[in-house]
Design an enzyme around this catalytic site. Structure first.
Site, mmCIF file in Angstrom:
data_model
loop_
_atom_site.group_PDB
_atom_site.id
_atom_site.type_symbol
_atom_site.label_atom_id
_atom_site.label_comp_id
_atom_site.label_asym_id
_atom_site.label_seq_id
_atom_site.Cartn_x
_atom_site.Cartn_y
_atom_site.Cartn_z
ATOM 1 N N HIS A 242 5.787 -0.868 9.931
ATOM 2 C CA HIS A 242 6.995 -0.210 10.632
ATOM 3 C C HIS A 242 6.469 1.080 11.259
ATOM 4 C CE1 HIS A 242 9.665 -3.426 9.533
ATOM 5 N NE2 HIS A 242 9.272 -3.335 8.242
ATOM 6 N N ASP A 243 6.513 1.854 10.212
ATOM 7 C CA ASP A 243 6.559 3.466 10.517
ATOM 8 C C ASP A 243 5.089 3.950 11.285
ATOM 9 O OD1 ASP A 243 8.915 3.558 9.340
ATOM 10 O OD2 ASP A 243 8.202 4.227 7.303
#
Ligand code: BDR
Ligand code: CA
Length: 312
Positions: A242-243
């Protein structure tokens, strides 16, 4: 080239760690500070993990600040079931020698935005938005001084990952997210709709391991750990990264596709608390407050990650 000044607000988290390593490896970015927030695990661990990652990258001079210990209104929800007891399970990283700066993360964020030239600081948020909301409450004038806020958070077409309707970062502090989405700051949102297309695989993890350096091997170990849970949950070959999408966007915006729309956060319903309601088709006249991404060139994304991590 003038490096772009960024503050990374984060709750590490293995995927946060990879995002921070990507930023630390990239000369296009000038990290003026890393601010820790409660999220994946309690603050005492996220702040320590942020220090460990800076040391892993060989960048102990990076300023790290500690921030909010709990969400604005709700009891804290954490995600040890994904990230392990430490939040950074996988590699065996030493206790950090670096120490936190004394100033509170919220004070640091406000002071930086008020003292630096307006429109030069980008906020990169990788966790719940509590620190940013507190900064906006403390000094509302910061809103018009932020260049851009690029966040990992929310989900619309993919639904949620912590409840059927809500993504973790928004769910943990929906009231903070609501403040941020209403603030007028130009927002770029990396929802689950993008990050669920950025999947690890045994081959991709092996590429990090074969870099052979401490950071490369640690990334492989971190992703190997968080992947165990994700593989079962999503019944696929790997888990979403994700990040790092947030930092990748700053380096190569052309690998993402999306559109500008209104995003409103559900703060009332228990059933859908923290849902990001995206007006993708423009069926309301609510203001377009975010650029919402939906697609990623995942091959280019992983190639960039391996190339950058190998610079550390
Ligand atoms: C987000 O939640 C956390 O578990 C990850 O670090 C990421 O920021 C994904 O929903
Ligand atoms: Ca995170």
């Amino acid at each position: 080239m003038t490096a772009r000044k960024i503050i990374i607000d984060t709750d590490p988290g293995q995927d946060d760690a990879v995002a921070i390593l990507l930023a630390l490896a990239s000369p296009e970015l000038d990290i003026v500070g890393i601010t820790a927030v409660t999220g994946n695990v309690p603050l005492s661990l996220t702040e320590k993990n942020a220090l460990k990652i800076c040391e892993l990258a060989g960048k102990p001079e990076t300023p790290v600040y500690s921030g909010a210990i709990r969400p604005l209104m709700r009891p804290l929800v954490t995600a040890e079931h994904v990230h392990g007891k430490t939040g950074l399970d996988g590699p065996d990283l030493p206790e950090p020698k670096m120490t936190l700066h004394k100033e509170h993360a919220v004070d640091f964020t406000v002071e930086t935005l008020m003292n630096e030239e307006s429109g030069t600081i980008t906020l990169c948020t990788l966790g719940p938005l509590t620190n940013i909301a507190l900064a906006l409450i403390r000094e509302p004038r910061i809103a018009s001084r932020v260049k851009e806020l690029v966040m990992m958070g929310g989900g619309f077409f993919e639904g949620g990952n912590i409840t059927p309707a809500a993504e973790f970062n928004i769910h943990v502090d929906p009231h903070a997210a609501d403040i941020v989405f209403r603030s007028g700051i130009p927002i770029v949102m990396m929802p689950l709709d993008v990050t669920h297309k950025a999947l690890t695989s045994p081959t991709r993890i092996a590429a990090f391991r074969s870099i052979g350096s401490r950071p490369g091997i640690a990334v492989a170990e971190m992703l190997g750990f968080s992947e165990r849970f994700d593989k079962e949950k999503y019944a696929g070959e790997g888990g979403p990264l994700h990040d790092p999408c947030v930092i990748a966007y700053l380096l190569a915006p052309e690998i993402f596709k999306g559109r500008k729309c209104n995003v409103t956060v559900e703060t009332v319903s228990e059933l859908t608390l923290g849902m990001t309601v995206v007006d993708w088709w423009g069926v309301t006249d609510r203001p377009k407050n975010a650029f919402v991404m939906r697609d990623i060139d995942h091959e280019a994304f992983f190639a960039m990650l391996v190339e950058r991590i190998s610079r550390l």
